[in-house]
Design an enzyme around this catalytic site. Structure first.
Site, PDB file in Angstrom:
ATOM      1  N   HIS A 163      61.542  13.381  17.817  1.00 42.70           N
ATOM      2  CA  HIS A 163      62.403  14.115  18.767  1.00 42.70           C
ATOM      3  C   HIS A 163      62.155  15.617  18.735  1.00 42.70           C
ATOM      4  O   HIS A 163      62.639  16.337  19.601  1.00 42.70           O
ATOM      5  CB  HIS A 163      63.879  13.824  18.455  1.00 42.70           C
ATOM      6  CG  HIS A 163      64.265  12.409  18.751  1.00 42.70           C
ATOM      7  ND1 HIS A 163      65.071  12.064  19.809  1.00 42.70           N
ATOM      8  CD2 HIS A 163      63.912  11.245  18.155  1.00 42.70           C
ATOM      9  CE1 HIS A 163      65.220  10.761  19.849  1.00 42.70           C
ATOM     10  NE2 HIS A 163      64.531  10.229  18.843  1.00 42.70           N
ATOM     11  N   ASP A 372      61.907  24.099  20.777  1.00 44.28           N
ATOM     12  CA  ASP A 372      62.767  22.915  20.856  1.00 44.28           C
ATOM     13  C   ASP A 372      61.952  21.734  21.344  1.00 44.28           C
ATOM     14  O   ASP A 372      61.146  21.900  22.274  1.00 44.28           O
ATOM     15  CB  ASP A 372      63.932  23.169  21.828  1.00 44.28           C
ATOM     16  CG  ASP A 372      65.169  22.363  21.461  1.00 44.28           C
ATOM     17  OD1 ASP A 372      65.031  21.165  21.177  1.00 44.28           O
ATOM     18  OD2 ASP A 372      66.272  22.944  21.452  1.00 44.28           O
TER      19      ASP A 372
HETATM   20  P1  ADP Z   1      69.605  18.985  19.325  1.00 41.99           P
HETATM   21  O1  ADP Z   1      69.205  17.547  19.345  1.00 41.99           O
HETATM   22  O2  ADP Z   1      68.647  19.861  18.595  1.00 41.99           O
HETATM   23  O3  ADP Z   1      71.000  19.210  18.849  1.00 41.99           O
HETATM   24  P2  ADP Z   1      69.748  18.901  22.292  1.00 41.99           P
HETATM   25  O4  ADP Z   1      70.003  19.985  23.273  1.00 41.99           O
HETATM   26  O5  ADP Z   1      68.610  17.997  22.654  1.00 41.99           O
HETATM   27  O6  ADP Z   1      69.563  19.561  20.858  1.00 41.99           O
HETATM   28  O7  ADP Z   1      71.030  17.977  22.188  1.00 41.99           O
HETATM   29  C1  ADP Z   1      72.279  18.477  21.802  1.00 41.99           C
HETATM   30  C2  ADP Z   1      73.358  17.455  22.126  1.00 41.99           C
HETATM   31  O8  ADP Z   1      74.546  17.836  21.450  1.00 41.99           O
HETATM   32  C3  ADP Z   1      73.672  17.401  23.603  1.00 41.99           C
HETATM   33  O9  ADP Z   1      73.936  16.064  23.983  1.00 41.99           O
HETATM   34  C4  ADP Z   1      74.942  18.256  23.735  1.00 41.99           C
HETATM   35  O10 ADP Z   1      75.820  17.849  24.762  1.00 41.99           O
HETATM   36  C5  ADP Z   1      75.592  18.066  22.383  1.00 41.99           C
HETATM   37  N1  ADP Z   1      76.317  19.292  21.984  1.00 41.99           N
HETATM   38  C6  ADP Z   1      75.795  20.519  21.811  1.00 41.99           C
HETATM   39  N2  ADP Z   1      76.753  21.398  21.471  1.00 41.99           N
HETATM   40  C7  ADP Z   1      77.899  20.706  21.437  1.00 41.99           C
HETATM   41  C8  ADP Z   1      79.257  21.042  21.140  1.00 41.99           C
HETATM   42  N3  ADP Z   1      79.638  22.290  20.830  1.00 41.99           N
HETATM   43  N4  ADP Z   1      80.169  20.034  21.200  1.00 41.99           N
HETATM   44  C9  ADP Z   1      79.787  18.791  21.511  1.00 41.99           C
HETATM   45  N5  ADP Z   1      78.549  18.413  21.795  1.00 41.99           N
HETATM   46  C10 ADP Z   1      77.606  19.356  21.748  1.00 41.99           C
HETATM   47  O1  F6P Z   2      67.298  15.919  17.880  1.00 44.89           O
HETATM   48  C1  F6P Z   2      66.995  16.498  16.656  1.00 44.89           C
HETATM   49  C2  F6P Z   2      68.040  16.171  15.619  1.00 44.89           C
HETATM   50  O2  F6P Z   2      67.641  16.709  14.441  1.00 44.89           O
HETATM   51  C3  F6P Z   2      68.289  14.710  15.352  1.00 44.89           C
HETATM   52  O3  F6P Z   2      67.344  14.033  14.597  1.00 44.89           O
HETATM   53  C4  F6P Z   2      69.581  14.837  14.660  1.00 44.89           C
HETATM   54  O4  F6P Z   2      70.300  13.673  14.589  1.00 44.89           O
HETATM   55  C5  F6P Z   2      70.277  15.904  15.481  1.00 44.89           C
HETATM   56  O5  F6P Z   2      69.287  16.772  15.881  1.00 44.89           O
HETATM   57  C6  F6P Z   2      71.438  16.593  14.792  1.00 44.89           C
HETATM   58  O6  F6P Z   2      71.122  17.031  13.511  1.00 44.89           O
HETATM   59  P1  F6P Z   2      71.825  16.445  12.211  1.00 44.89           P
HETATM   60  O7  F6P Z   2      71.655  14.966  12.271  1.00 44.89           O
HETATM   61  O8  F6P Z   2      71.110  17.089  11.085  1.00 44.89           O
HETATM   62  O9  F6P Z   2      73.260  16.850  12.307  1.00 44.89           O
END
Ligand code: ADP
Ligand code: F6P
Length: 464
Positions: A163, A372
């Protein structure tokens, strides 16, 4: 667990996290991060088993049914939480795979723990999978599982999806355990990456570090096993998000939120896990300067930034949290809105409906990671924003930039460039913004999470 499944997902996290609430009672809540957002609808549709950790160290939990599929919890001790999760996964691999935007730490005892926990996941997956089943291993925390699982269960079809970005050979090669990680991944029949650059970095690594034969995207691993490397850009349940954003509850919540923010003329929004890869320092500085220079008027414009707490005991994350608190405080003390701060900063996680409400009211969505894998937040905004006159400011260094070409693309390291793009997004004529948003909507409506899963699993199935 006695029943086995013909489709098994293996991920560090389960879709739900076991948490202890303020009254001391335990409860379940949706796990953070893009992986869960993306895979949850896939599992709901296909059924099967999800093998993963339940988020509470030192607790042993029995399996259970959830939303039409089986949950298979894998325990972690407190020590493993520190060494495998916080340590090797998130203080070694995470910064290494994200262009070393923070310094990766290498500790032999973290590696030992990573290997031991990967073996536990491989054994749990082997027990959960029926004869000839498809097992789909997810992400950087479990890169040794494909090879371990193949040794335990040669009858399985094994897929792996990363991912996060896969780094260039020169960076990956810093890893003292590069050989083991590479061999771990090569245990899969199909390894998926977010973007073509990830797949080509991987193939170049195989070419550089092994003498295996490669034909186009296929590595001949040994006499009877090949491993294919391809890109499958991940997406979201676009219709699900759009329907949620159109629900009466979310519309009401959006209006209440707008009211709470003081009915500003314009809302800029940032939504992230509080992670140093997300470019929060740069984004807040750029927007702060626009307020300070009077280009954005704090009596008309609010910047709402929400950040989910993440990996809070890891040093770099603690530093980031303090930096952001200071930065926001300083800017708000210098530029004041009418009865409210210019930057409204909330350090909290929210239910998906509240996220949809925020996306609804955001005139400009600001997504500026330094690096990212994909960044699903950008796609969620496009799916949820109701009219076609929103605007997305997006970092070139997010995987999503390869698909969302009509966004206002920025280099987050270039503060002046970012400020110019923000102003353009905020002031372009409505017709220009509408044209761009229509193209973005078409993209996320066409390439959905269903397509992603079908493409990957279809290819895996087709491999002999
Ligand atoms: P990562 O996997 O690195 O966290 P992404 O942008 O791909 O980054 O996904 C983040 C996910 O977490 C999204 O589905 C988003 O809606 C959710 N998210 C991000 N910030 C918040 C928050 N403050 N509260 C709830 N959900 C969140
Ligand atoms: O999408 C990347 C990622 O690291 C996932 O593997 C992971 O579940 C998510 O972001 C949130 O991070 P964590 O599991 O360390 O809270």
């Amino acid at each position: 667990m006695t029943e086995t499944a013909s489709f098994v997902v293996v991920a560090n996290r389960l879709p739900v996290d076991r948490v202890t609430n303020e009254g001391g009672q335990t409860d379940w809540r949706t796990s953070p991060g893009g992986l869960v957002t993306a895979l949850e609808p896939v599992m709901r549709q296909r059924g099967g088993a999800w093998v993963g950790w339940h988020g509470a160290p030192d607790e042993i939990i029995d399996g259970f049914e959830h939303d039409g599929y089986s949950i298979v919890p894998v325990p972690l001790s407190s020590e493993e939480y520190e060494e495998y999760y916080e340590g090797f996964s998130n203080a070694t691999l995470w910064p290494l795979y994200h262009d070393t935007v923070a310094f990766p730490e290498f500790h032999r005892e973290w590696w030992d723990s990573y290997r031991a926990v990967n073996r536990r996941f491989a054994v749990a997956a082997a027990e959960a999978a029926a004869e000839g089943a498809t097992v789909w291993v997810q992400d950087y925390q479990l890169q040794l599982v494909p090879q371990m699982l193949r040794e335990l269960r040669p009858d399985l079809k094994i897929g792996f999806f990363l991912h996060i970005p896969f780094p260039p050979v020169e960076i990956f090669s810093q890893l003292p355990w590069r050989r083991e990680i590479l061999e771990g991944l090569l245990g899969a029949d199909l390894v998926g990456f977010q973007v073509p650059g990830g797949a080509s970095n991987f193939l170049r690594l195989v070419r550089t570090r092994t003498n295996r034969k490669i034909e186009r995207d296929t590595v001949r691993v040994d006499g009877n096993h090949t491993c294919v490397a391809r890109a499958y850009p991940i997406s979201i349940d676009t219709q699900g998000f759009a329907d949620l954003a159109e629900s009466p509850e979310v519309i009401a919540e959006a209006e209440a939120l707008r009211e709470e923010l003081g009915n500003p003329k314009q809302i800029l929004l940032g939504v992230d896990r509080l992670d140093y890869t997300k470019g929060l320092r740069q984004r807040i500085r750029a927007i702060g300067e626009l307020f300070q220079e009077g280009k954005l008027d704090p009596s008309e414009t609010v910047f709402l930034q929400v950040a989910t707490p993440s990996r809070e005991r890891v040093e770099e994350y603690k530093r980031l949290r303090d930096d952001i608190d200071l930065l926001v405080g300083r800017i708000n003390s210098e530029v004041g809105g009418v009865g409210r701060p210019a930057i409204v900063y909330r350090h909290a996680g929210y239910p998906r409906s509240t996220m949809a409400a925020m996306y609804r009211i955001a005139d400009v969505m600001v997504v500026t990671p330094l690096r990212d894998g994909m960044n699903l937040v950008a796609k969620e905004y496009v799916a949820c924003h109701p009219s076609t006159n929103g605007a997305l400011v997006l970092s070139e260094f997010a995987g999503a930039a390869l698909e969302l070409k009509q966004a206002y693309l920025v280099n987050p390291y270039d503060l002046n460039g970012m400020k110019a793009a923000l102003m353009q997004a905020a002031t372009d004529p409505v017709r220009t913004r509408q044209r761009r948003m229509r193209a973005l909507k078409k993209q996320v409506e066409t390439y959905t999470i269903d397509r992603w899963a079908e493409d990957f699993l279809g290819d895996l199935d087709a491999l002999s």
